[in-house]
Design an enzyme around this catalytic site. Structure first.
Site, short mmCIF file in Angstrom:
data_model
loop_
_atom_site.label_atom_id
_atom_site.label_comp_id
_atom_site.label_asym_id
_atom_site.label_seq_id
_atom_site.Cartn_x
_atom_site.Cartn_y
_atom_site.Cartn_z
N ARG A 20 0.87 -1.18 0.00
CA ARG A 20 0.00 0.00 0.00
C ARG A 20 0.90 1.22 0.00
O ARG A 20 1.62 1.49 0.97
CB ARG A 20 -0.89 -0.02 1.25
CG ARG A 20 -1.84 1.18 1.33
CD ARG A 20 -2.97 1.01 0.34
NE ARG A 20 -4.08 1.93 0.63
CZ ARG A 20 -4.42 2.97 -0.13
NH1 ARG A 20 -3.70 3.24 -1.23
NH2 ARG A 20 -5.45 3.72 0.18
N GLY A 21 0.90 1.96 -1.10
CA GLY A 21 1.86 3.04 -1.29
C GLY A 21 1.89 4.07 -0.19
O GLY A 21 2.95 4.42 0.32
N GLU A 22 0.73 4.55 0.24
CA GLU A 22 0.70 5.63 1.22
C GLU A 22 1.18 5.19 2.59
O GLU A 22 1.58 5.99 3.42
CB GLU A 22 -0.71 6.21 1.34
CG GLU A 22 -1.73 5.24 1.92
CD GLU A 22 -3.13 5.82 1.94
OE1 GLU A 22 -3.79 5.65 2.98
OE2 GLU A 22 -3.55 6.44 0.95
N ASP A 23 1.20 3.85 2.83
CA ASP A 23 1.66 3.34 4.13
C ASP A 23 3.18 3.18 4.19
O ASP A 23 3.81 3.55 5.19
CB ASP A 23 1.03 1.97 4.42
CG ASP A 23 -0.43 2.08 4.82
OD1 ASP A 23 -0.91 3.21 4.99
OD2 ASP A 23 -1.07 1.02 4.96
N ARG A 25 5.57 3.22 1.07
CA ARG A 25 6.41 3.50 -0.09
C ARG A 25 7.66 4.30 0.29
O ARG A 25 8.75 4.05 -0.21
CB ARG A 25 5.63 4.24 -1.17
CG ARG A 25 6.48 4.57 -2.41
CD ARG A 25 5.71 5.35 -3.45
NE ARG A 25 4.68 4.54 -4.05
CZ ARG A 25 4.89 3.71 -5.09
NH1 ARG A 25 6.11 3.55 -5.58
NH2 ARG A 25 3.90 3.02 -5.61
N GLU A 87 -4.37 -7.31 -6.73
CA GLU A 87 -3.01 -7.82 -6.89
C GLU A 87 -2.82 -9.11 -6.10
O GLU A 87 -2.23 -10.08 -6.58
CB GLU A 87 -1.99 -6.79 -6.37
CG GLU A 87 -1.50 -5.81 -7.40
CD GLU A 87 -0.41 -4.90 -6.85
OE1 GLU A 87 -0.05 -3.95 -7.57
OE2 GLU A 87 0.07 -5.13 -5.73
#
Length: 673
Positions: A20-23, A25, A87
């Site tokens: 999860r990108g916002e968590d 990245r 995914e």
């Protein structure tokens, strides 16, 4: 067996990172990605631009399929993203269909929340449902979360006291163990493998899906057993929970011992370095205990002793259902525990395949240039379809002129290439003294002869010939062709080279003489020695030459003598008293002298000779079992057979001048014909 598995050679990435990108990245995932790249792991990290609407893009889809490992970073907001959930579904589909490795990471979340969809994961899925995602999609997401959380992975809270850097290093360690399980290098030009691969794959697929299957690949050294086993391993190793290719078992057992092979087997399959085995017995118990529930692929390459199989793969029950064991060996006898449908005899290359393989190494093309064609065909024919010989000689002749080819091939016919000799001689070195002697006798004197004749001759020399021939056939050093015994030319030449190397410069000091020019030089120069045990004079090689019996005087240990058509004169008492088998077809002498040393003679063949009187006293021939005087058209009388208790085979066929038959012939109760 699943044949839809992607070949490792077609995979684009070692690792696909799902997160999860916002968590994560800009922190954990970024650090993990950096370390993976730093240690050489080809890692795919997705970009927000690849996420379109509510469906993952085709590029992401393809990246997942073409990755060996998927690392899923479960963070607090992971389930809030429909892209992440899609995914995950795709990743688990690839795990089921392509046997992809999936490694979950629980980053500040409780695995049970992921598994049961409670806490933040339950809340996120409730919100997804409010976004009007259908029941079918929701069930897929929940099932995927449960399946992934049940896999073996990492929980940051329980590893390295929550220190991210140490946590990442533990991940790197396991990923490297996974990605280092790479396909094996097979061959520069894998020509002629396809049909053999298909045949063995059928053997592995036969029977019940859950059975442990074993397949043995046997054949002479250099025929390509290891190459074939590597090709099979590469095709199927990713269908298993773990796999291990133990190469050169024979030599590594000698160098390191069986305990080290057991350790390697366990460590490689279980992707661990924790096993330190103290004894073979302990290793056996560890293999049974730790691999009994694992679906494994094991290849034991170049096995030469029963103890190796006993210590590593003795029982099918040691391994989990669906496991496969492949064994390569030169000794077919070691595979006696397998069914006939589980043994594959490696094949020589056909003419077309042999030309392609040789030409690729000699000319970097599939056929020889026109000006080299005749020379190349001679070398290819000499190689006898043996891949080792074709590869070695192709490389040896590469870049040489036509004149150099002629010189090198002439030398090759007398002295085999050392690389070919070294590989083939391994099989010879593993034989006992009795079988080695029989092998060398056949290569030098009896290649292409009747098996019955060879057996009878060499038994007369005190060898256990039936046992030796059986062993040579099992070890693929000898073949039965109808009633004849034959060898592949490179194997025959290997044996003859062993004899040549007994005395490279002085042929008279070798144990066996068979080369016509060398035999001529030794006999005419009186260069023989006590080392000579076998002497074969090719018919007409010494035509018209009259030799003195003194040419044989030093050969006091001569036991096999073939002197067809040869004229010899002198005192026959000078001949070796150890002669057991004598072939003197076409003997030009008018009589056999009574002082001929025949006390140990077992077989005497004088077919088609000019002999008129057989002066030899058979009472002195206490060991004689066979006497062939057929086609001796000048023979006038038979010998006196009194005391010939051992004689079993007697022939006077086509003796047109035979007038007098000694009455003692009626007492030969043992004669069969």
């Amino acid at each position: 067996m699943n044949t839809q598995r992607e070949s490792s050679s077609h995979l684009s990435y070692d690792v696909f990172l799902s997160f999860r990108g916002e968590d994560t990245r800009k922190n954990f995932t970024s650090h993990l990605y950096f370390r993976l790249c730093q240690v050489g792991v080809n890692t795919y990290i997705d970009d927000e631009e690849l996420r379109k609407g509510d469906v993952i893009s085709n590029k992401l889809d393809k990246a997942i399929e073409q990755s060996r490992i998927s690392i899923v970073v479960f963070s607090k907001n992971y389930a809030s993203s429909s892209w992440c959930l899609d995914e995950l579904v795709k990743i688990l589909e690839c795990r089921a269909r392509l046997n992809q490795v999936v490694l979950p990471i629980f980053y500040d979340v409780d695995p049970s929340q992921v598994r049961k969809q409670t806490g933040c994961f339950g809340e996120a899925l409730a919100k997804q449902k409010q976004r009007l995602f259908g029941a079918e999609i929701m069930e897929k997401w929940k099932a995927a979360l449960t399946e992934a959380a049940n896999l073996s992975g990492w929980d940051l809270r329980n590893i390295a006291d929550g220190h991210e850097s140490k946590f990442i290093e533990s991940i790197i360690k396991q990923v490297l163990q996974e990605v280092n399980q790479t396909p094996l290098d097979v061959a520069h030009y894998p020509i002629g493998l396809d049909s053999s691969i298909q045949h063995i794959e059928l053997l592995l697929q036969s029977g019940c899906e859950h059975e442990v299957r074993m397949v043995g690949i046997c054949g002479v050294g250099g025929i390509g057993k290891t190459t074939l086993a590597k090709a099979i391993y590469n095709r199927i190793f990713q269908q298993f929970d773990g796999s291990c290719f133990l190469s050169d078992v024979r030599s590594k057992t000698e160098e390191f011992g069986l305990v080290k092979l057991q350790e390697k087997l366990l460590n490689q399959i279980l992707k661990s370095k924790e096993f330190d085995v103290d004894s073979v017995a302990e290793g056996v118990n560890l293999i049974k205990a730790r691999l009994g529930s694992q679906k494994v692929l094991i290849v034991l390459d170049d096995v030469d002793h029963r103890s190796q199989l006993e210590s590593l793969t003795r029982e099918r029950s040691w391994f989990g259902s669906g496991s496969a064991i492949i064994i390569t060996t030169r000794d077919e006898h070691l595979l006696y525990g397998l069914g006939t449908s589980e043994i594959y005899q490696a094949k020589l290359l056909n003419d077309n395949e042999a030309q392609q393989l040789f030409s690729r190494h000699a000319f970097n093309s599939f056929s020889p240039p026109q000006e080299y064609d005749e020379l190349a065909q001679d070398v290819i024919q000499y190689s006898g379809g043996l891949p080792l010989a074709l590869v070695t000689l192709g490389s040896h002749f590469q870049g040489r002129s036509i004149e150099e080819w002629g010189h090198e091939f002439k030398k090759l016919r007398a002295i085999p290439h050392c690389d070919i000799q070294k590989i083939l001689k391994i099989s010879f070195d593993g034989l006992d003294d009795n079988t080695q002697s029989v092998f060398l006798d056949i290569t030098c004197a009896f290649h292409g002869c009747y098996e019955d004749e060879v057996t009878k001759t060499l038994n007369a020399c005190g060898f256990y010939t039936e046992s030796a021939i059986s062993t040579l056939v099992q070890r693929n050093l000898l073949q039965r062709d109808c009633r004849y015994l034959v060898m592949h030319d490179p194997v025959r030449d290997m044996g003859r080279e062993i004899v040549r190397l007994e005395s490279p410069r002085d042929s008279g000091k070798r144990s066996r003489l068979f080369n016509p020019q060398e035999v001529r030089d030794v006999l005419q120069g009186n260069k023989g020695s006590e080392n000579v045990e076998v002497l074969v004079v090719e018919r007409r090689a010494l035509k018209g030459v009259k030799l003195s019996i003194k040419a044989f005087q030093k050969m006091i240990n001569l036991r096999v003598l073939k002197i067809d058509d040869l004229y010899i004169s002198g005192n026959f008492e000078l001949l070796s008293k150890e002669i057991r088998w004598l072939s003197w077809k076409g003997c030009p002498l008018k009589y056999i002298p009574s002082n001929f040393p025949a006390e140990k003679l077992v077989v005497l063949n004088m077919e088609g000779s000019d002999v008129q009187d057989f002066g030899l006293n058979l009472q002195c021939c206490r060991s004689l079992k066979e006497l062939n005087l057929s086609d001796c058209k000048r023979l006038r009388s038979t010998p006196n057979f009194r005391g010939s208790k051992s004689l079993k085979i007697l022939s006077f066929e086509n003796c047109s001048s035979l007038k007098e038959i000694h009455p003692s012939i009626g007492n030969l109760e043992s004669v069969k014909e």
